[in-house]
Motif scaffolding. Structure first.
Motif: not given
Length: 266
Positions: A244-264
């Motif tokens: 869960i990429d919490r850092n994507e919620r930081k900074g100007k212009g962020a979405s209110d959600h963050v990406p959830v990433i799966l490695d296969l």
């Protein structure tokens, strides 16, 4: 293969940020929700220039889903069979988009919010989830579908399955997202044979994927965990990690959600 899901909360406002995420994270397939634009308004050239194919499903400034992929994009399907509509004259909204990417059938899902327990949007949400469950079960059924099918049901589910998936369960009493009926509808996908793999790899409580823009919710970590990744058995066996990429919620212009990433794994 790396697969991510992200409620982008307006792709036109955050296209550059989405492309930067793809490049930084090495994501091969990105399922987007709440794109908030018509198909012809989607900034597809930015993604195509970065080496991704694009499929979109959007009617207006509301809802909208998309999938971008650099490992193939085939058999695109807008909406799932028998998807319920909403309104006095029911309209099937742009909330589900399927495509086969690198051998995986990816569904980008933006589950209806429900609004309030006494709002017509609430039974719509429940019927939407139930019809999706029925369809999803058929895709991997030994009788009707393909038990070896690799299916990913990813997106913004607008359900918090556990009390610790919201920052204060007492504040949510009598509200949507935590009602018994919604939680039962969400759990039904596990009974249908799917595994919610993000919880398997990120089990920590009070780990959120959404924080409202108001009242300093993000700095206070007052969030909700409502973005999930249900995988068919064949696909779940390939998952080697979830982030869960919490850092994507930081900074100007962020979405209110963050990406959830799966490695296969291959």
């Amino acid at each position: 293969m790396r697969l991510a899901t992200w409620n982008i909360n307006s792709i036109r406002a955050r296209a550059d940020r989405a492309v930067a995420f793809l490049e930084r994270s090495g994501t091969d397939v990105l399922a987007l929700q709440e794109t908030k634009c018509k198909d012809e308004q989607f900034p597809r050239a930015l993604f195509e220039d970065a080496g991704y194919e694009v499929a979109t499903f959007g009617f207006s400034q509301w809802n909208g889903v998309a999938i971008v992929s650099r490992v193939g994009l085939e058999d695109v399907e807008t909406g799932f069979p028998h998807q319920p509509g909403f309104g006095d004259e029911p309209v099937v909204e742009a909330r589900a988009l399927g495509a086969t990417c690198g051998g995986v059938r990816v569904w980008s899902l933006y589950v209806p919010n429900g609004r309030e327990l006494d709002n017509p949007h609430y039974p719509y949400k429940l019927s939407w989830l139930e019809e999706l469950r029925a369809q999803a079960a058929s895709w991997i059924s030994a009788d009707a579908g393909d038990p070896t099918a690799q299916v990913a049901l990813v997106g913004d589910w607008n359900v918090a399955p556990l009390d610790t998936d919201v920052w204060d369960i007492e504040l949510f009493a009598g509200k949507t997202h935590v009602s018994p009926a919604e939680r039962a509808a969400f759990a039904a996908f596990a009974k249908a044979g799917y595994a919610e793999v993000s919880r398997t790899f990120v089990p920590a409580e009070r780990t959120y994927t959404y924080w409202d823009y108001q009242q300093l919710r993000f700095p206070r970590n007052e969030g909700m965990r409502i973005d999930f990744t249900y995988a068919s058995p064949a696909l779940a066996a390939r998952v080697s990690g979830v982030t869960i990429d919490r850092n994507e919620r930081k900074g100007k212009g962020a979405s209110d959600h963050v990406p959830v990433i799966l490695d296969l794994m291959d």
